[in-house]
Design a protein around this motif. Structure first.
Motif, mmCIF file in Angstrom:
data_model
loop_
_atom_site.group_PDB
_atom_site.id
_atom_site.type_symbol
_atom_site.label_atom_id
_atom_site.label_comp_id
_atom_site.label_asym_id
_atom_site.label_seq_id
_atom_site.Cartn_x
_atom_site.Cartn_y
_atom_site.Cartn_z
ATOM 1 N N VAL A 274 -17.340 45.662 16.899
ATOM 2 C CA VAL A 274 -18.580 45.472 16.153
ATOM 3 C C VAL A 274 -18.373 44.476 15.014
ATOM 4 N N PHE A 275 -17.263 44.600 14.287
ATOM 5 C CA PHE A 275 -16.994 43.661 13.193
ATOM 6 C C PHE A 275 -16.763 42.248 13.727
ATOM 7 N N ALA A 276 -15.965 42.112 14.781
ATOM 8 C CA ALA A 276 -15.658 40.785 15.309
ATOM 9 C C ALA A 276 -16.904 40.107 15.884
ATOM 10 N N SER A 277 -17.647 40.825 16.715
ATOM 11 C CA SER A 277 -18.854 40.240 17.319
ATOM 12 C C SER A 277 -19.935 40.017 16.267
ATOM 13 N N GLY A 278 -20.035 40.942 15.305
ATOM 14 C CA GLY A 278 -20.994 40.759 14.214
ATOM 15 C C GLY A 278 -20.647 39.547 13.375
ATOM 16 N N GLY A 279 -19.349 39.309 13.184
ATOM 17 C CA GLY A 279 -18.926 38.123 12.441
ATOM 18 C C GLY A 279 -19.374 36.848 13.117
ATOM 19 N N TRP A 280 -19.210 36.789 14.437
ATOM 20 C CA TRP A 280 -19.674 35.615 15.178
ATOM 21 C C TRP A 280 -21.190 35.472 15.092
ATOM 22 N N ALA A 281 -21.913 36.590 15.178
ATOM 23 C CA ALA A 281 -23.378 36.548 15.105
ATOM 24 C C ALA A 281 -23.833 35.978 13.755
ATOM 25 N N LEU A 282 -23.166 36.389 12.697
ATOM 26 C CA LEU A 282 -23.504 35.898 11.352
ATOM 27 C C LEU A 282 -23.211 34.405 11.218
ATOM 28 N N LEU A 283 -22.070 33.974 11.734
ATOM 29 C CA LEU A 283 -21.715 32.560 11.640
ATOM 30 C C LEU A 283 -22.691 31.682 12.423
ATOM 31 N N VAL A 284 -23.112 32.151 13.596
ATOM 32 C CA VAL A 284 -24.077 31.381 14.395
ATOM 33 C C VAL A 284 -25.414 31.281 13.657
ATOM 34 N N LEU A 285 -25.831 32.367 13.003
ATOM 35 C CA LEU A 285 -27.084 32.330 12.243
ATOM 36 C C LEU A 285 -26.991 31.338 11.092
ATOM 37 N N ILE B 68 -26.881 30.322 3.042
ATOM 38 C CA ILE B 68 -25.949 29.901 4.083
ATOM 39 C C ILE B 68 -24.531 30.359 3.752
ATOM 40 N N LYS B 69 -24.136 30.188 2.498
ATOM 41 C CA LYS B 69 -22.783 30.581 2.087
ATOM 42 C C LYS B 69 -22.575 32.083 2.220
ATOM 43 N N LEU B 70 -23.561 32.873 1.806
ATOM 44 C CA LEU B 70 -23.434 34.328 1.865
ATOM 45 C C LEU B 70 -23.325 34.819 3.307
ATOM 46 N N ILE B 71 -24.180 34.272 4.181
ATOM 47 C CA ILE B 71 -24.159 34.688 5.595
ATOM 48 C C ILE B 71 -22.855 34.247 6.256
ATOM 49 N N ALA B 72 -22.421 33.016 5.970
ATOM 50 C CA ALA B 72 -21.173 32.524 6.560
ATOM 51 C C ALA B 72 -19.979 33.315 6.046
ATOM 52 N N LEU B 73 -19.969 33.629 4.752
ATOM 53 C CA LEU B 73 -18.874 34.415 4.176
ATOM 54 C C LEU B 73 -18.809 35.799 4.801
ATOM 55 N N ALA B 74 -19.974 36.414 4.965
ATOM 56 C CA ALA B 74 -20.026 37.730 5.615
ATOM 57 C C ALA B 74 -19.495 37.643 7.038
ATOM 58 N N GLY B 75 -19.819 36.546 7.724
ATOM 59 C CA GLY B 75 -19.321 36.363 9.077
ATOM 60 C C GLY B 75 -17.806 36.262 9.126
ATOM 61 N N LEU B 76 -17.239 35.507 8.192
ATOM 62 C CA LEU B 76 -15.785 35.369 8.137
ATOM 63 C C LEU B 76 -15.106 36.699 7.821
ATOM 64 N N PRO C 41 -24.443 41.760 21.392
ATOM 65 C CA PRO C 41 -24.515 41.841 19.923
ATOM 66 C C PRO C 41 -25.442 40.798 19.314
ATOM 67 N N PHE C 42 -25.429 39.577 19.874
ATOM 68 C CA PHE C 42 -26.354 38.551 19.390
ATOM 69 C C PHE C 42 -27.794 39.038 19.521
ATOM 70 N N PHE C 43 -28.115 39.605 20.679
ATOM 71 C CA PHE C 43 -29.469 40.097 20.938
ATOM 72 C C PHE C 43 -29.851 41.176 19.925
ATOM 73 N N MET C 44 -28.959 42.145 19.719
ATOM 74 C CA MET C 44 -29.205 43.220 18.748
ATOM 75 C C MET C 44 -29.384 42.657 17.339
ATOM 76 N N PHE C 45 -28.542 41.714 16.985
ATOM 77 C CA PHE C 45 -28.562 41.104 15.657
ATOM 78 C C PHE C 45 -29.849 40.313 15.433
ATOM 79 N N ILE C 46 -30.252 39.529 16.423
ATOM 80 C CA ILE C 46 -31.466 38.713 16.319
ATOM 81 C C ILE C 46 -32.691 39.587 16.083
ATOM 82 N N VAL C 47 -32.766 40.702 16.795
ATOM 83 C CA VAL C 47 -33.891 41.627 16.602
ATOM 84 C C VAL C 47 -33.938 42.095 15.147
ATOM 85 N N GLY C 48 -32.773 42.380 14.587
ATOM 86 C CA GLY C 48 -32.712 42.805 13.194
ATOM 87 C C GLY C 48 -33.179 41.728 12.235
#
Length: 365
Positions: A264-275, A229-237, A68-75
């Motif tokens: 997808v939601f759980a892994s996407g949440g982690w991807a957003l928080l890492v970003l 940062i807040k928007l991306i982190a909030l989306a991750g949470l 998921p990180f790989f897919m997300f990074i490409v996006g």
């Protein structure tokens, strides 16, 4: 505030990509296999290193996040790449042709890898590159639609996934061997993957790439960095809350192998928080010390992935001739020698990335 030029590189994104690829290369070098053999079940460290393997079914381990990180990074990178190409006087038609060509090449690389794995000509669609060819295409045609349309499309794909699985097998929709993904694999390939992977994972995981593109456009916007940062982190949470909420309530389990909506939601949440964390730490706070070794791996990401997947085990055996020869006199057991060989193989793969970087050779598709 960090001003991001549409044509410049985002260092935090390069680091994010580089670390992800470094972890993938380490797997191909057999680093994780050797560590698990050194610390078998029952050993305290086994619990830690088992996180570097996929969960057998319902649950989430660290290694389940890498794809998921790989897919997300490409996006995330797509808006930057698109703006750069358009700034270089390419018209949209040429960019579309490039995207179509790139997706075709990724598809062929992905299916070709399965032929190499099998040692014969096969048609199998479970590789990450094959699925990436689909997610890139979907995201590209949504790239200018605005975040609401993009988010709506991603949620629509997840809703479609839920409907397909539940309609096909209402009683046990997510059971290995009898789920909708297995059914489509029989139609497409005439076989079911022993590990439970399914080709239609490309549909739900497209959400990862779409969400990445939304973040990429946000990072290119004129909003203050703190708001980004807040928007991306909030989306991750929110993603974590939905994903683990669906799993804990028994509505939809977290299963990486069939990419359930909860996963997808759980892994996407982690991807957003890492970003959000990497953007804050590297680009906003300018902490760039120590990231160079990972940056050069990310600069040739597709090449080193293919090289490691095709030749990683061969390289491990070759390196093992020398590591075993040099260290056998020490009396180290075979498991410790395997760990030394694996890390030496990883060093050789990293050295290849460094050599390409020094020569200014970057493989692009």
């Amino acid at each position: 505030m960090t001003t991001i030029n549409p044509t410049q590189r985002l260092v935090s994104l390069d680091a994010y990509r580089g670390i992800t690829m470094f972890l993938l290369v380490a797997e191909a070098a057999l680093v994780y296999d050797s560590l698990l053999e050194l610390f078998p079940e029952g050993n305290l460290l086994h619990t830690f290193f088992v996180q570097l393997t996929h969960h057998p079914w319902n649950g989430l381990r660290f290694w389940d996040l890498i794809q998921p990180f790989f897919m997300f990074i490409v996006g995330v990178a797509m808006p930057f790449s698109l703006n750069k190409r358009l700034a270089l006087a390419e018209n949209r038609s040429n960019v579309t042709k490039h995207i179509l060509k790139r997706c075709l090449i990724l598809f062929l690389f992905g299916t070709g890898l399965h032929c190499i794995y099998s040692g014969k000509l096969v048609f199998e669609l479970w590789n990450v590159l094959t699925q990436l060819s689909f997610t890139i295409l979907v995201t590209y045609f949504l790239i200018d639609k605005g975040w609401k349309a993009q988010l709506g499309a991603s949620l629509g794909l997840l809703a479609l996934t839920e409907v397909m699985y539940r309609f096909y097998n209402p009683e046990v929709p997510y059971e290995h061997g009898s789920n909708f993904g297995n059914y489509t694999d029989m139609i497409l390939m005439g076989q079911i993957n022993d590990g439970g992977w399914v080709a239609i994972n490309c549909i739900p995981t497209a959400a990862h790439t779409i969400w990445g593109a939304i973040c990429g456009n946000l990072l290119l916007s004129k909003k203050p960095d703190s708001d980004k940062i807040k928007l991306i982190a909030l989306a991750g949470l929110v993603g974590l809350l939905i994903g683990f909420g669906l799993d804990l309530t028994g509505i939809t389990p977290i299963v990486k192998r069939i990419s359930t909506t909860a996963f997808v939601f759980a892994s996407g949440g982690w991807a957003l928080l890492v970003l959000s964390l990497s953007f804050y730490w590297i680009d906003v706070k300018n902490h760039k010390k120590g990231i160079f070794p990972f940056l050069i791996v990310g600069m040739n990401s597709i090449f080193i992935y293919l090289f490691a997947e095709i030749l990683g085990r061969w390289l491990n055996r070759t390196v093992g001739i020398f590591t075993t020869g040099f260290f056998s006199w020490t009396g180290l057991n075979e498991h410790l020698l395997a760990v030394i060989t694996a890390f030496a193989t990883l060093a050789a793969l990293w050295g290849l990335c460094y050599f390409l970087f020094r020569k200014g050779i970057f493989f692009r598709i």
